[in-house]
Write a protein that holds these residues in place. Structure first.
Motif, PDB file in Angstrom:
ATOM      1  N   PHE A 186       1.095  -1.268   0.203  1.00 18.12           N
ATOM      2  CA  PHE A 186       0.073   0.073  -0.062  1.00 18.12           C
ATOM      3  C   PHE A 186       0.774   1.143  -0.146  1.00 18.12           C
ATOM      4  N   TYR A 187       1.750   1.269   1.156  1.00 25.06           N
ATOM      5  CA  TYR A 187       2.522   2.784   0.931  1.00 25.06           C
ATOM      6  C   TYR A 187       3.537   2.865   0.107  1.00 25.06           C
ATOM      7  N   LEU A 188       4.234   1.567  -0.652  1.00 25.87           N
ATOM      8  CA  LEU A 188       5.138   1.966  -1.512  1.00 25.87           C
ATOM      9  C   LEU A 188       4.595   2.334  -2.773  1.00 25.87           C
ATOM     10  N   PRO A 189       3.613   2.048  -3.550  1.00 30.79           N
ATOM     11  CA  PRO A 189       2.991   2.743  -4.692  1.00 30.79           C
ATOM     12  C   PRO A 189       2.499   4.007  -4.520  1.00 30.79           C
ATOM     13  N   THR A 190       1.921   4.132  -3.385  1.00 28.25           N
ATOM     14  CA  THR A 190       1.373   5.651  -3.101  1.00 28.25           C
ATOM     15  C   THR A 190       2.509   6.379  -2.650  1.00 28.25           C
ATOM     16  N   ASN A 191       3.624   6.278  -2.187  1.00 34.81           N
ATOM     17  CA  ASN A 191       4.632   7.020  -1.805  1.00 34.81           C
ATOM     18  C   ASN A 191       5.458   7.218  -3.283  1.00 34.81           C
ATOM     19  N   MET A 192       5.488   6.488  -4.052  1.00 37.01           N
ATOM     20  CA  MET A 192       6.315   6.507  -5.361  1.00 37.01           C
ATOM     21  C   MET A 192       5.417   7.746  -6.101  1.00 37.01           C
ATOM     22  N   ALA A 193       4.227   8.148  -5.895  1.00 40.04           N
ATOM     23  CA  ALA A 193       3.646   9.221  -6.626  1.00 40.04           C
ATOM     24  C   ALA A 193       4.394  10.425  -6.239  1.00 40.04           C
ATOM     25  N   LYS A 194       4.787  10.641  -4.961  1.00 40.75           N
ATOM     26  CA  LYS A 194       5.317  11.957  -4.349  1.00 40.75           C
ATOM     27  C   LYS A 194       6.673  12.026  -5.001  1.00 40.75           C
ATOM     28  N   PHE A 195       7.548  10.791  -5.280  1.00 45.30           N
ATOM     29  CA  PHE A 195       8.728  11.127  -6.084  1.00 45.30           C
ATOM     30  C   PHE A 195       8.739  11.549  -7.293  1.00 45.30           C
ATOM     31  N   SER A 196       7.850  10.902  -8.240  1.00 40.31           N
ATOM     32  CA  SER A 196       7.449  11.409  -9.416  1.00 40.31           C
ATOM     33  C   SER A 196       7.109  12.680  -9.609  1.00 40.31           C
ATOM     34  N   PHE A 197       6.456  13.224  -8.416  1.00 39.71           N
ATOM     35  CA  PHE A 197       5.739  14.758  -8.517  1.00 39.71           C
ATOM     36  C   PHE A 197       7.000  15.631  -8.421  1.00 39.71           C
ATOM     37  N   VAL A 198       7.889  15.294  -7.156  1.00 36.78           N
ATOM     38  CA  VAL A 198       8.975  16.230  -7.184  1.00 36.78           C
ATOM     39  C   VAL A 198       9.789  16.317  -8.348  1.00 36.78           C
ATOM     40  N   MET A 199      10.062  14.997  -8.828  1.00 37.35           N
ATOM     41  CA  MET A 199      11.212  15.034 -10.231  1.00 37.35           C
ATOM     42  C   MET A 199      10.582  15.653 -11.206  1.00 37.35           C
ATOM     43  N   ASP A 200       9.353  15.799 -11.432  1.00 35.80           N
ATOM     44  CA  ASP A 200       8.775  16.632 -12.633  1.00 35.80           C
ATOM     45  C   ASP A 200       8.826  17.995 -12.158  1.00 35.80           C
ATOM     46  N   GLN A 201       8.904  18.521 -11.144  1.00 32.99           N
ATOM     47  CA  GLN A 201       9.330  20.017 -11.163  1.00 32.99           C
ATOM     48  C   GLN A 201      10.508  20.449 -11.131  1.00 32.99           C
ATOM     49  N   LEU A 202      11.718  19.413 -11.290  1.00 33.27           N
ATOM     50  CA  LEU A 202      12.954  20.036 -11.475  1.00 33.27           C
ATOM     51  C   LEU A 202      13.245  20.042 -12.991  1.00 33.27           C
ATOM     52  N   PRO A 203      14.384  21.121 -13.100  1.00 38.15           N
ATOM     53  CA  PRO A 203      14.741  21.173 -14.529  1.00 38.15           C
ATOM     54  C   PRO A 203      15.317  19.924 -15.161  1.00 38.15           C
ATOM     55  N   LYS A 204      15.019  19.709 -16.279  1.00 37.52           N
ATOM     56  CA  LYS A 204      15.287  18.586 -17.123  1.00 37.52           C
ATOM     57  C   LYS A 204      17.046  18.285 -17.059  1.00 37.52           C
ATOM     58  N   GLU A 205      17.638  19.425 -16.969  1.00 33.66           N
ATOM     59  CA  GLU A 205      19.138  19.129 -16.834  1.00 33.66           C
ATOM     60  C   GLU A 205      19.532  18.447 -15.617  1.00 33.66           C
ATOM     61  N   ILE A 206      18.805  18.724 -14.452  1.00 31.97           N
ATOM     62  CA  ILE A 206      18.972  18.051 -13.134  1.00 31.97           C
ATOM     63  C   ILE A 206      18.721  16.739 -13.414  1.00 31.97           C
ATOM     64  N   ARG A 207      17.531  16.284 -13.760  1.00 34.99           N
ATOM     65  CA  ARG A 207      17.082  15.004 -13.959  1.00 34.99           C
ATOM     66  C   ARG A 207      18.060  14.274 -14.909  1.00 34.99           C
ATOM     67  N   GLU A 208      18.618  14.825 -15.810  1.00 36.17           N
ATOM     68  CA  GLU A 208      19.568  13.960 -16.776  1.00 36.17           C
ATOM     69  C   GLU A 208      20.854  13.611 -15.597  1.00 36.17           C
ATOM     70  N   GLU A 209      21.160  14.653 -14.643  1.00 40.59           N
ATOM     71  CA  GLU A 209      22.310  14.245 -13.939  1.00 40.59           C
ATOM     72  C   GLU A 209      22.186  13.219 -12.956  1.00 40.59           C
ATOM     73  N   LEU A 210      20.473  13.130 -12.381  1.00 41.65           N
ATOM     74  CA  LEU A 210      20.214  12.186 -11.365  1.00 41.65           C
ATOM     75  C   LEU A 210      20.041  10.810 -12.417  1.00 41.65           C
ATOM     76  N   SER A 211      20.019  10.734 -13.514  1.00 41.70           N
ATOM     77  CA  SER A 211      19.880   9.543 -14.314  1.00 41.70           C
ATOM     78  C   SER A 211      21.186   8.583 -14.298  1.00 41.70           C
ATOM     79  N   HIS A 212      22.230   9.360 -13.660  1.00 41.00           N
ATOM     80  CA  HIS A 212      23.490   8.762 -14.047  1.00 41.00           C
ATOM     81  C   HIS A 212      24.300   8.717 -12.550  1.00 41.00           C
ATOM     82  N   CYS A 213      23.493   9.013 -11.582  1.00 44.71           N
ATOM     83  CA  CYS A 213      24.029   8.802 -10.141  1.00 44.71           C
ATOM     84  C   CYS A 213      24.216   7.374  -9.583  1.00 44.71           C
TER      85      CYS A 213
END
Length: 355
Positions: free
Chosen positions: A55-82
């Motif tokens: 229950f909590y894993l799939p619902t908490n995932m939504a918060k992660f995606s929401f914050v990621m969507d608010q970040l600049p795409k250049e930051i998201r690109e950096e995160l994909s290689h961390c």
């Protein structure tokens, strides 16, 4: 894409009936609210871990995606290689969320840190089952270690500051020395107070805030709250729906996850990407026949400031106006000012939600 049915196939305990899961979830909810003193030393049974993960894993995932969507795409690109270090990983919540969002084909090693052996067992089983073809190495440990500086280090605190304090958290930050840092915590005043202490410490270490603050200037909500003696705090509210099976569990357990209050903060150190100076929607104040009234946080010449916007409904289509009612608090947007009203509100001429 991670789904409820896929998660269910890799739980520690198979075949738990929905009503049994709901009963376990009610006990977990009480622990996190009424009986909080038992949190740090909580010993989780396999059944409780399975109920929590379903229950909590799939619902908490939504918060992660929401914050990621608010970040600049250049930051998201950096995160994909961390490298990813998920502190307080539980059943692998934000490692799963990261891989579901980014894919993980180019990322470094994944580290799940948790003091609960049963949670670590569940995290290992879930990650291995959900991502069987993943070539990245996964490590599950009881405490933070030393991580390579060859790649960026993305440190995630998921509901961990909630169980610790700012000094304890900062010791972990100093040891890991992350290049990127994410907090996803309960949206309550006590956590906000600790988050502000961490924010001050991070500022002294040269970190930049990319979300929710457009800069590391003093928080206007904290300043006003302290000056007037008000119990005010900044938090986000994710609004949306989950898979039908997850919604059903929530109904049985009397837990509403369609509107989740949380405190999400994201910081970087050493990145060339500058924080966006978008305006943040921080509180829904009122809806009239002709407008929406919002409280927002924005960057001005003097630093960060709170402001109130009057947003006329006539600038939207009927469908758009309906969607505005469902907008998550914490969303980035830009607007064009029409005029300042007598009550100090700013009437908006146009508004666009940042993609």
């Amino acid at each position: 894409m991670v789904t409820y049915q896929n998660i269910k196939r890799h739980l520690l305990i198979q075949g738990l009936q929905d009503r049994k899961v709901a009963h376990l979830l009610e006990g977990i909810k009480e622990l996190y609210t009424a009986r909080r003193e038992g949190l740090p030393s909580k010993e989780w049974s396999a059944e409780e871990v399975s109920a929590y993960a379903s229950f909590y894993l799939p619902t908490n995932m939504a918060k992660f995606s929401f914050v990621m969507d608010q970040l600049p795409k250049e930051i998201r690109e950096e995160l994909s290689h961390c490298q990813i270090i998920d502190f307080g990983t539980g059943p692998g919540t934000y490692l799963v969320a990261y891989l579901d969002y980014f894919g993980g084909s180019d990322c470094g090693h994944l580290y799940g840190i948790d003091i609960s052996e049963s949670m670590i067992q569940q995290a290992s089983q879930l990650l291995g089952g959900l991502f069987p073809d993943l070539k990245t190495k996964m490590h599950f440990e009881g405490e933070v270690g030393n991580y390579s500086h060859a790649l960026g280090r993305f440190l995630i605190f998921g509901n961990s500051l909630n169980e610790m304090n700012s000094d304890e958290v900062f010791k972990i930050i100093k040891k890991v020395d992350p290049t990127h840092l994410l907090f996803l915590e309960p949206g309550v005043p006590t956590v906000f107070d600790e988050m502000m202490k961490v924010r001050d410490l991070l500022k002294g270490e040269g970190y930049s805030c990319h979300y929710p603050c457009p800069s590391m200037d003093p928080c206007p909500i904290l300043a006003t709250s302290e000056e007037l003696g008000e119990d005010d705090w900044c938090h986000q509210v994710w609004r949306g729906t989950h898979e039908p099976e997850v919604e059903h569990l929530g109904q049985l357990a009397r837990i509403d996850r369609k509107a989740m209050a949380f405190i999400g903060h994201f910081y970087t150190k050493g990145s060339s990407v500058q924080p966006q100076e978008s305006t943040r929607f921080i509180r829904f104040l009122n809806e009239t026949k002709h407008s929406f009234d919002w409280q927002v946080c924005r960057k001005c010449e003097e630093g960060l400031e709170k402001a109130e916007l009057e947003i006329p409904k006539k600038i939207f289509s009927k469908k758009e106006a309906k969607e505005m009612k469902k907008l998550s608090v914490g969303t980035n947007f830009n607007y064009e000012e029409d005029k300042i009203l007598g009550n100090g509100k700013i009437r908006v001429k146009s508004l666009s939600i940042n993609p």
